[in-house]
Design a protein around this motif. Structure first.
Motif, PDB file in Angstrom:
ATOM      1  N   PRO A  55     -33.470  39.782 -43.092  1.00 19.54           N
ATOM      2  CA  PRO A  55     -34.340  40.377 -41.872  1.00 19.54           C
ATOM      3  C   PRO A  55     -35.597  41.087 -42.730  1.00 19.54           C
ATOM      4  N   LEU A  56     -36.507  40.821 -41.771  1.00 18.71           N
ATOM      5  CA  LEU A  56     -37.771  41.541 -42.101  1.00 18.71           C
ATOM      6  C   LEU A  56     -37.598  43.135 -41.519  1.00 18.71           C
ATOM      7  N   ILE A  57     -37.428  44.027 -42.345  1.00 20.62           N
ATOM      8  CA  ILE A  57     -37.646  45.318 -42.050  1.00 20.62           C
ATOM      9  C   ILE A  57     -38.953  45.866 -41.582  1.00 20.62           C
ATOM     10  N   ALA A  58     -39.925  45.503 -42.296  1.00 27.59           N
ATOM     11  CA  ALA A  58     -41.242  45.999 -41.777  1.00 27.59           C
ATOM     12  C   ALA A  58     -42.204  45.237 -42.255  1.00 27.59           C
ATOM     13  N   GLY A  59     -43.549  45.159 -41.794  1.00 29.77           N
ATOM     14  CA  GLY A  59     -44.426  44.409 -42.479  1.00 29.77           C
ATOM     15  C   GLY A  59     -44.889  43.221 -41.661  1.00 29.77           C
ATOM     16  N   GLU A  60     -45.693  42.340 -42.270  1.00 32.58           N
ATOM     17  CA  GLU A  60     -45.993  41.082 -41.452  1.00 32.58           C
ATOM     18  C   GLU A  60     -45.797  40.031 -42.433  1.00 32.58           C
ATOM     19  N   LEU A  61     -45.323  38.941 -41.887  1.00 30.25           N
ATOM     20  CA  LEU A  61     -44.836  37.739 -42.913  1.00 30.25           C
ATOM     21  C   LEU A  61     -45.354  36.398 -42.135  1.00 30.25           C
ATOM     22  N   GLU A  62     -46.170  35.620 -42.524  1.00 28.25           N
ATOM     23  CA  GLU A  62     -46.413  34.352 -41.981  1.00 28.25           C
ATOM     24  C   GLU A  62     -46.171  33.171 -42.936  1.00 28.25           C
ATOM     25  N   VAL A  63     -45.150  32.306 -42.653  1.00 25.15           N
ATOM     26  CA  VAL A  63     -45.168  31.107 -43.625  1.00 25.15           C
ATOM     27  C   VAL A  63     -45.487  29.915 -42.972  1.00 25.15           C
ATOM     28  N   LEU A  64     -46.454  29.176 -43.659  1.00 25.08           N
ATOM     29  CA  LEU A  64     -46.945  28.083 -43.147  1.00 25.08           C
ATOM     30  C   LEU A  64     -47.569  28.385 -41.822  1.00 25.08           C
ATOM     31  N   GLY A  65     -48.115  29.365 -41.722  1.00 24.64           N
ATOM     32  CA  GLY A  65     -49.210  29.805 -40.728  1.00 24.64           C
ATOM     33  C   GLY A  65     -48.493  30.304 -39.376  1.00 24.64           C
ATOM     34  N   GLU A  66     -47.121  30.342 -39.488  1.00 23.87           N
ATOM     35  CA  GLU A  66     -46.461  31.035 -38.251  1.00 23.87           C
ATOM     36  C   GLU A  66     -45.498  32.199 -38.836  1.00 23.87           C
ATOM     37  N   PRO A  67     -45.373  33.211 -37.962  1.00 21.73           N
ATOM     38  CA  PRO A  67     -44.612  34.526 -38.309  1.00 21.73           C
ATOM     39  C   PRO A  67     -43.365  34.223 -38.455  1.00 21.73           C
ATOM     40  N   VAL A  68     -42.590  34.728 -39.431  1.00 19.50           N
ATOM     41  CA  VAL A  68     -41.102  34.838 -39.802  1.00 19.50           C
ATOM     42  C   VAL A  68     -40.602  36.227 -39.506  1.00 19.50           C
ATOM     43  N   ARG A  69     -39.434  36.133 -38.958  1.00 18.52           N
ATOM     44  CA  ARG A  69     -38.923  37.515 -38.363  1.00 18.52           C
ATOM     45  C   ARG A  69     -37.759  37.796 -39.257  1.00 18.52           C
ATOM     46  N   GLY A  70     -37.223  36.871 -39.845  1.00 13.59           N
ATOM     47  CA  GLY A  70     -35.801  36.841 -40.495  1.00 13.59           C
ATOM     48  C   GLY A  70     -34.853  36.451 -39.810  1.00 13.59           C
ATOM     49  N   GLY A  71     -33.776  36.023 -40.472  1.00 13.23           N
ATOM     50  CA  GLY A  71     -32.578  35.816 -39.875  1.00 13.23           C
ATOM     51  C   GLY A  71     -32.523  34.273 -39.137  1.00 13.23           C
ATOM     52  N   LYS A  72     -33.615  33.522 -39.621  1.00  9.75           N
ATOM     53  CA  LYS A  72     -33.662  32.179 -39.073  1.00  9.75           C
ATOM     54  C   LYS A  72     -34.167  31.344 -40.035  1.00  9.75           C
ATOM     55  N   ALA A  73     -33.325  31.139 -41.112  1.00  9.98           N
ATOM     56  CA  ALA A  73     -33.923  30.304 -42.226  1.00  9.98           C
ATOM     57  C   ALA A  73     -34.019  28.951 -41.923  1.00  9.98           C
ATOM     58  N   PHE A  74     -33.343  28.541 -40.900  1.00  7.01           N
ATOM     59  CA  PHE A  74     -33.296  26.964 -40.465  1.00  7.01           C
ATOM     60  C   PHE A  74     -34.755  26.698 -39.838  1.00  7.01           C
ATOM     61  N   GLN A  75     -35.227  27.782 -39.144  1.00  2.98           N
ATOM     62  CA  GLN A  75     -36.627  27.558 -38.514  1.00  2.98           C
ATOM     63  C   GLN A  75     -37.642  27.340 -39.659  1.00  2.98           C
ATOM     64  N   VAL A  76     -37.652  28.354 -40.487  1.00  2.00           N
ATOM     65  CA  VAL A  76     -38.455  28.129 -41.898  1.00  2.00           C
ATOM     66  C   VAL A  76     -38.397  27.101 -42.682  1.00  2.00           C
ATOM     67  N   ALA A  77     -37.382  26.534 -42.905  1.00  2.00           N
ATOM     68  CA  ALA A  77     -36.755  25.213 -43.568  1.00  2.00           C
ATOM     69  C   ALA A  77     -37.639  24.102 -43.011  1.00  2.00           C
ATOM     70  N   ARG A  78     -37.550  24.164 -41.506  1.00  2.00           N
ATOM     71  CA  ARG A  78     -38.048  23.045 -40.650  1.00  2.00           C
ATOM     72  C   ARG A  78     -39.486  23.102 -40.623  1.00  2.00           C
ATOM     73  N   ARG A  79     -40.200  23.972 -41.121  1.00  2.00           N
ATOM     74  CA  ARG A  79     -41.659  23.876 -41.011  1.00  2.00           C
ATOM     75  C   ARG A  79     -41.999  23.172 -42.356  1.00  2.00           C
ATOM     76  N   GLY A  80     -41.141  23.015 -43.455  1.00  2.00           N
ATOM     77  CA  GLY A  80     -41.330  22.527 -44.435  1.00  2.00           C
ATOM     78  C   GLY A  80     -41.327  23.334 -45.490  1.00  2.00           C
ATOM     79  N   VAL A  81     -40.341  23.882 -45.944  1.00  2.00           N
ATOM     80  CA  VAL A  81     -39.957  24.909 -46.826  1.00  2.00           C
ATOM     81  C   VAL A  81     -38.725  24.402 -47.565  1.00  2.00           C
ATOM     82  N   SER A  82     -38.877  24.129 -48.833  1.00  2.00           N
ATOM     83  CA  SER A  82     -37.362  23.828 -49.590  1.00  2.00           C
ATOM     84  C   SER A  82     -37.173  25.350 -50.552  1.00  2.00           C
TER      85      SER A  82
END
Ligand code: ATP
Length: 247
Positions: A55-82
């Motif tokens: 989980p993202l406890i604080a701060g801001e995070l964008e991966v491949l241009g979209e926000p990541v909030r944590g706990g949803k690794a499959f969504q990040v992977a689907r964007r194109g992250v190995s």
């Protein structure tokens, strides 16, 4: 989108316990950035936070241009992250060929033959079970598996773990070549500081979950003393280096 990772004042950890704090990190296509630091500094935690596993406890995070909030690794992977995790993440009872087939998806723009051209040593091993490969061959397979998924960003966690330095020195340049030729970004968590800084563009050094030094790989390579001090989390040394205009 020009940034694959854009992290600002990132705080992440386990439950409510923040392990990394105030981390800023930007990574662009084609760049190799290494994350250095002593055992327990928070390197894997940073990687797992960016991957959306933790989980993202604080701060801001964008991966491949979209926000990541944590706990949803499959969504990040689907964007194109190995992600290649510390344990390599292979199916050890399956063959090399099957491991690669499992990672490939319909939309992949990279052919298996192209992937194998980066790792020619795997070609004669396609029919062998992954569990029977040497450590170096397994790591090649893990990298090949990450590549065949055709990602925009690859994150490698301690790929050199348990490998002889000579094997690490062979594998890291392949990572550099892949970034150059395919334009992928690479975030590299590595204990082999020297070897990592040979192929990286930039590096950050973590101590106790915070960035204590950062710069181009060249500047970090040439300031061994600073790097050493960073490893010990010696903030006075960092402040002095800053005062001297080294950071
Ligand atoms: P290493 O090089 O030894 O793998 P690292 O720099 O990757 O170390 P992390 O694995 O990110 O460090 O660990 C950072 C801190 O978080 C350590 O103090 C560790 O004990 C703690 N930690 C790691 N995993 C967990 C967990 N599942 N629950 C609670 N704390 C954890």
């Amino acid at each position: 989108m020009t940034e694959l990772i854009n992290a600002r004042q990132l705080e992440g950890g386990y439950g409510r316990l923040a392990v990394i704090r105030g981390v800023d990190l930007v990574l662009k296509p084609g760049e190799v950035v290494c994350v250095l630091g002593a055992n327990g500094a928070g390197k894997s935690t940073l990687l797992l936070t960016i991957a959306g596993v933790l989980p993202l406890i604080a701060g801001e995070l964008e991966v491949l241009g979209e926000p990541v909030r944590g706990g949803k690794a499959f969504q990040v992977a689907r964007r194109g992250v190995s992600v290649v995790p510390e344990g390599r993440g292979l199916f050890y009872r399956l063959t090399v060929g099957d491991n690669l087939r499992l990672r490939r998806h319909r939309g992949s723009t990279i052919a298996t033959a192209q992937v194998l051209d980066y790792f020619p040593a795997l070609k004669p091993l396609l029919g062998r079970k992954a569990g029977l490969l040497s450590g170096g061959e397994q790591q090649m397979l893990a990298l090949a598996g990450a590549l065949i998924a055709d990602p925009k960003l690859i994150m490698l966690d301690e790929m050199s773990l348990g490998l002889a330095p000579i094997v690490v020195e062979q594998l890291l340049p392949i990572v550099r070549t892949i970034a150059n030729e395919r334009g992928m970004g690479v975030l590299l968590v590595e204990q082999h500081v020297r070897a990592a800084l040979q192929i990286a563009d930039r590096g950050i050094v973590l101590a106790h979950g915070q960035v204590v030094a950062e710069g181009t790989a060249e500047s970090l390579r040439h300031d061994a003393e600073l790097l050493e001090a960073s490893y010990l989390g010696d903030r006075d040394a960092i402040a002095e280096a800053e005062g001297n205009g080294l950071l």
